[in-house]
Write a protein that holds these residues in place. Sequence first.
Motif, short mmCIF file in Angstrom:
data_model
loop_
_atom_site.label_atom_id
_atom_site.label_comp_id
_atom_site.label_asym_id
_atom_site.label_seq_id
_atom_site.Cartn_x
_atom_site.Cartn_y
_atom_site.Cartn_z
N MET A 193 -8.96 -8.22 -0.03
CA MET A 193 -7.60 -7.66 0.07
C MET A 193 -6.62 -8.72 0.55
SD MET A 193 -7.90 -4.01 -0.04
CE MET A 193 -7.81 -2.87 1.31
N LYS A 194 -6.95 -9.98 0.30
CA LYS A 194 -6.15 -11.02 0.92
C LYS A 194 -4.73 -11.10 0.39
CE LYS A 194 -8.18 -14.16 -2.29
NZ LYS A 194 -8.91 -15.13 -2.79
N ARG B 59 5.45 -6.60 -1.81
CA ARG B 59 6.60 -6.04 -1.13
C ARG B 59 6.31 -4.56 -0.87
NH1 ARG B 59 12.31 -5.75 -3.97
NH2 ARG B 59 11.22 -4.04 -4.98
N ASP B 60 5.59 -3.99 -1.84
CA ASP B 60 5.37 -2.56 -1.79
C ASP B 60 3.90 -2.25 -1.49
OD1 ASP B 60 5.82 0.07 -1.94
OD2 ASP B 60 6.24 0.14 -4.09
N ALA B 61 3.43 -2.79 -0.37
CA ALA B 61 2.02 -2.59 -0.03
C ALA B 61 1.69 -1.11 0.09
CB ALA B 61 1.70 -3.31 1.28
N HIS B 62 2.69 -0.34 0.52
CA HIS B 62 2.48 1.09 0.69
C HIS B 62 2.18 1.76 -0.66
CE1 HIS B 62 2.79 4.99 2.51
NE2 HIS B 62 3.65 5.36 1.58
N GLY B 63 2.97 1.39 -1.69
CA GLY B 63 2.76 1.94 -3.03
C GLY B 63 1.39 1.58 -3.56
N VAL B 64 0.96 0.37 -3.28
CA VAL B 64 -0.34 -0.09 -3.74
C VAL B 64 -1.45 0.74 -3.09
CG1 VAL B 64 -1.98 -2.01 -3.57
CG2 VAL B 64 0.36 -2.43 -4.32
N ALA B 65 -1.33 0.92 -1.78
CA ALA B 65 -2.36 1.68 -1.06
C ALA B 65 -2.41 3.12 -1.57
CB ALA B 65 -2.06 1.66 0.44
N GLU B 66 -1.21 3.67 -1.83
CA GLU B 66 -1.15 5.04 -2.31
C GLU B 66 -1.82 5.19 -3.67
OE1 GLU B 66 2.73 7.51 -3.06
OE2 GLU B 66 2.58 6.86 -0.96
N LEU B 67 -1.49 4.27 -4.58
CA LEU B 67 -2.08 4.34 -5.92
C LEU B 67 -3.59 4.16 -5.86
CD1 LEU B 67 0.52 2.38 -8.05
CD2 LEU B 67 -0.32 4.68 -8.53
N SER B 68 -4.00 3.19 -5.05
CA SER B 68 -5.42 2.92 -4.94
C SER B 68 -6.14 4.17 -4.39
CB SER B 68 -5.59 1.66 -4.08
OG SER B 68 -6.75 1.69 -3.36
N GLY B 69 -5.51 4.86 -3.43
CA GLY B 69 -6.07 6.10 -2.90
C GLY B 69 -6.14 7.20 -3.97
N PHE C 94 3.25 -5.60 -15.87
CA PHE C 94 2.54 -6.79 -15.35
C PHE C 94 2.46 -6.87 -13.84
CE2 PHE C 94 3.92 -7.38 -19.57
CZ PHE C 94 2.89 -8.07 -20.17
N GLU C 95 3.26 -6.07 -13.14
CA GLU C 95 3.22 -6.15 -11.69
C GLU C 95 1.98 -5.44 -11.17
OE1 GLU C 95 6.44 -6.10 -8.92
OE2 GLU C 95 7.62 -5.14 -10.47
N PRO C 96 1.56 -5.79 -9.95
CA PRO C 96 0.40 -5.10 -9.35
C PRO C 96 0.57 -3.58 -9.40
CG PRO C 96 1.07 -6.94 -7.97
CD PRO C 96 2.06 -6.87 -9.09
N ILE C 97 1.77 -3.11 -9.09
CA ILE C 97 2.02 -1.66 -9.11
C ILE C 97 1.86 -1.12 -10.53
CG2 ILE C 97 3.85 0.08 -8.83
CD1 ILE C 97 3.16 -0.72 -6.16
N ARG D 44 -5.31 -12.43 -9.75
CA ARG D 44 -4.48 -13.08 -8.74
C ARG D 44 -4.20 -12.15 -7.56
NH1 ARG D 44 -0.97 -16.96 -7.08
NH2 ARG D 44 0.55 -16.02 -5.73
N TYR D 45 -3.97 -10.87 -7.87
CA TYR D 45 -3.63 -9.94 -6.80
C TYR D 45 -4.85 -9.19 -6.27
CZ TYR D 45 1.12 -11.14 -7.79
OH TYR D 45 2.27 -11.86 -7.94
N GLY D 46 -6.02 -9.61 -6.66
CA GLY D 46 -7.22 -9.03 -6.10
C GLY D 46 -7.36 -7.55 -6.41
N ILE D 47 -6.84 -7.09 -7.55
CA ILE D 47 -6.86 -5.66 -7.85
C ILE D 47 -8.28 -5.09 -7.99
CG2 ILE D 47 -6.21 -3.97 -9.64
CD1 ILE D 47 -3.44 -5.31 -9.55
#
Lengths: 78, 364
Positions: B1-2, B8-18, B220-223, B43-46
């Motif tokens: 998770m490095k 910028r939107d770590a919250h959105g990422v965590a939510e989607l991953s959940g 293309f963005e992580p989100i 690159r984003y460790g998805i």
Amino acid sequence: MCLAVPGRLVEILPDENPTLRRGSVDFAGIRKEICLAFTPEAEVGQYVLVHVGFALSVIGEDEANRVVRLLNQAGDWE
Amino acid sequence: MKFVDEYRDAHGVAELSGEIRALVTRPWKLMEICGGQTHNLLRYGIPELLPPEISLIHGPGCPVCVTAPELIGKAVEIARRPEVIFASFGDMLRVPGPLGSLLAAKAEGADVRIVYSPLDAVNLAHRHPRREVVFFGVGFETTAPATAMAVWQAEREGLANFSLLAAHVLVPPALEAILGSPRRAVDGILAAGHVCAVMGFGEYEGLAARHRTPIVVTGFEPIDLLEGIRLLVAQLEQGRAEVENSYSRAVHRDGNLEAQRMLHEVFTAGPREWRGIGSISDSGLHLRARYQEFDAERRFPLPAVAHAPTDLGCLAGEILQGIRKPRECPLFGQGCTPDAPIGAPMVSSEGACAAYFRYDRRSV
Ligand code: SF4
């Protein structure tokens, strides 16, 4: 190599042939002459998604800023 | 998770991953088509943000990687001719072929030039009327309309010293081959946003229905990537196989009609050889009869270049179809690295092997 990059259309350059409409596009301070043949609707001030010298679509400023931010983060696109 | 801190939107990422974790009940294999997406996923460790049931496999979406060695050989032979200025996108220069790379040919004196746009090659032909300018047209549907415009312009201007070595490839026929293969390893597809910005996604509807496979048009963005994955998993879990567009801020169903018109004016679909996969019918763009005088393969007839074993032991074919992962290749990182690539997926920054080498060093 398929990456498309957003830039702001700052000027439409005069050309006698409308099929080869060109414009000057600003990419974070660097200006390039871009072919607008595929985006006849593009107007000065709008953001366009550019790939290999051609504007492929007109996009909103929000989208442009998101992509630019991502590219700056990646920093290593070739 | 490095890389999470960089979002910028770590919250959105965590939510989607959940949400993806909450949806998934079974193992699913998802394939992204686009090399730019492969690069960003790694690159984003998805992969590390996903539940263990989801595995990401990497499709053939790097035009540099899929260009057949025979065609690289032809490019080198043409480039070596003294009258030729050979114009190419920079990514193609290091790709190994049976006669070595274009970069090696350049070092030996061939006039190989890197261009940013196909129109730059047309301008070169204007500036050097006594030379033959050959443009190496590589890329998917995103790039092909630009090449078509260059040829169209050369024809309109009667530019006799310009020609095209055509290597453009189309995504849907390759998807048809991958989804219809008896060795098929994929359950769902992330379709490439920029290809769809040009072509729209109507063509994918038939594919999704015929192969009972969900397809989600993705940015293309992580989100974006996580949202595409979430939509695919939801469809798979519900037994749906539809086309969904999660990149509507840049993609419309019909795509860019002007670009498609130019593409169809100049090119027609025909068979093309994909590196490591073989010939796929209707997967390549060839010049229409009206533009054949601009075909470099006609202008410079060449003996068939034998397929010298430049990439012995390379699993590119299986990697590009998602049958195997880069680190399953015994040469990965041991003898095959971005500085000394054996196969094309290690050459291009968008190739799956290079992306794993760069961002996922666990098993090197
Ligand atoms: S690691 Fe190198 S040799 Fe192995 S599949 Fe990838 S490109 Fe080919």
